[in-house]
Motif scaffolding. Structure first.
Motif, short mmCIF file in Angstrom:
data_model
loop_
_atom_site.label_atom_id
_atom_site.label_comp_id
_atom_site.label_asym_id
_atom_site.label_seq_id
_atom_site.Cartn_x
_atom_site.Cartn_y
_atom_site.Cartn_z
N LEU A 62 0.83 -1.21 0.00
CA LEU A 62 0.00 0.00 0.00
C LEU A 62 0.86 1.26 0.00
O LEU A 62 0.58 2.23 -0.72
N THR A 63 1.91 1.25 0.80
CA THR A 63 2.79 2.42 0.88
C THR A 63 3.49 2.67 -0.45
O THR A 63 3.59 3.82 -0.89
N SER A 64 3.95 1.60 -1.09
CA SER A 64 4.61 1.80 -2.38
C SER A 64 3.63 2.33 -3.41
O SER A 64 3.99 3.14 -4.26
N ARG A 65 2.38 1.87 -3.36
CA ARG A 65 1.37 2.40 -4.29
C ARG A 65 1.11 3.87 -4.02
O ARG A 65 0.97 4.67 -4.94
N ILE A 66 1.07 4.24 -2.73
CA ILE A 66 0.86 5.65 -2.38
C ILE A 66 2.03 6.49 -2.88
O ILE A 66 1.84 7.58 -3.43
N LEU A 67 3.25 5.98 -2.70
CA LEU A 67 4.42 6.73 -3.16
C LEU A 67 4.46 6.85 -4.68
O LEU A 67 4.90 7.88 -5.21
N GLU A 68 4.01 5.81 -5.38
CA GLU A 68 3.97 5.89 -6.84
C GLU A 68 2.97 6.94 -7.31
O GLU A 68 3.19 7.63 -8.29
N ASP A 69 1.83 7.04 -6.60
CA ASP A 69 0.78 7.98 -6.99
C ASP A 69 0.96 9.35 -6.36
O ASP A 69 0.15 10.24 -6.59
N LYS A 76 2.92 15.26 -15.84
CA LYS A 76 4.18 15.92 -16.19
C LYS A 76 4.55 17.02 -15.21
O LYS A 76 5.71 17.28 -14.96
N PHE A 77 3.53 17.69 -14.66
CA PHE A 77 3.76 18.88 -13.87
C PHE A 77 4.08 18.55 -12.40
O PHE A 77 4.92 19.20 -11.79
N LEU A 78 3.41 17.52 -11.83
CA LEU A 78 3.53 17.29 -10.40
C LEU A 78 4.24 16.00 -10.02
O LEU A 78 4.44 15.75 -8.84
N LYS A 79 4.59 15.16 -10.95
CA LYS A 79 5.19 13.87 -10.58
C LYS A 79 6.63 13.81 -11.02
O LYS A 79 7.03 14.40 -12.01
N ASN A 80 7.42 13.10 -10.24
CA ASN A 80 8.82 12.91 -10.58
C ASN A 80 8.95 11.76 -11.55
O ASN A 80 8.33 10.78 -11.48
#
Length: 184
Positions: free
Chosen positions: A87-94, A180-184
């Motif tokens: 769950l944490t990895s999914r949250i970090l991906e999103d 594009k604007f908010l994600k690494n």
């Protein structure tokens, strides 16, 4: 001629002469050999079966020992931890990184533009900026700088008003592509 002086030299009837030939009992010997082979094969299978049974009982004993060593509470905690990591990895991906978007705005900001307020709405995928500028050319350059970024979809100038100090007060609405604007 059969009888000369009471002696009979030649027999009157012929008798069959039996000659023993070696190997005459060959079928009996082959049968006994096959029985011995079958008994040896059956004995080998019996020994193999006993060996497998011993291996199974040893493996069962080892499995029972491992089962006795298990700590079910720790295992349950590990399962829970694994689910939490997923769950944490999914949250970090999103996860969105506003700092990425703000750094893009900062790099596009013109030197003669002063921001008064900045508000972002993720649901609309837009940022509203209220700023001050010296002239209309600077405002045009500011709009062009925002449009030049490939993560910005649209820039609209909502209003421009002149202040008593001679500066221009303007509002800009920037629509962006979230990926594009908010994600690494």
């Amino acid at each position: 001629m059969a009888d000369k002086g009471g002696l009979q030299l030649l027999p009157e009837t012929r008798k069959k002469i039996d000659i023993k030939i070696p190997g005459e009992n060959r079928l009996i010997l082959i049968g006994i050999g096959l029985v011995v082979l079958v008994l040896l094969f059956a004995g080998g299978l019996w020994m193999y079966s006993n060996n497998l049974t011993d291996q199974i009982s040893t493996a069962d004993k080892q499995l029972a020992d491992l089962e006795a060593q298990r700590d079910k509470k720790v295992e349950q905690n590990l399962v829970t931890l694994s689910k939490q990591i997923v769950l944490t990895s999914r949250i970090l991906e999103d996860h969105i990184y506003w700092s990425t978007g703000f750094s893009k705005i900062e790099s596009a900001q013109q030197s003669n533009v002063q921001f008064k307020s900045l508000s972002a709405v993720l649901g609309e995928k837009s940022i509203r900026v209220r700023a001050l500028s010296d002239n209309y050319t600077t405002i045009a350059r500011q709009l062009a700088a925002f449009v030049a970024d490939n993560s910005v979809k649209d820039v609209s100038l909502d209003s421009v008003s002149t202040l008593t100090s001679g500066k221009l007060d303007f509002n800009i609405k920037i629509k962006f592509d979230e990926t594009k604007f908010l994600k690494n």
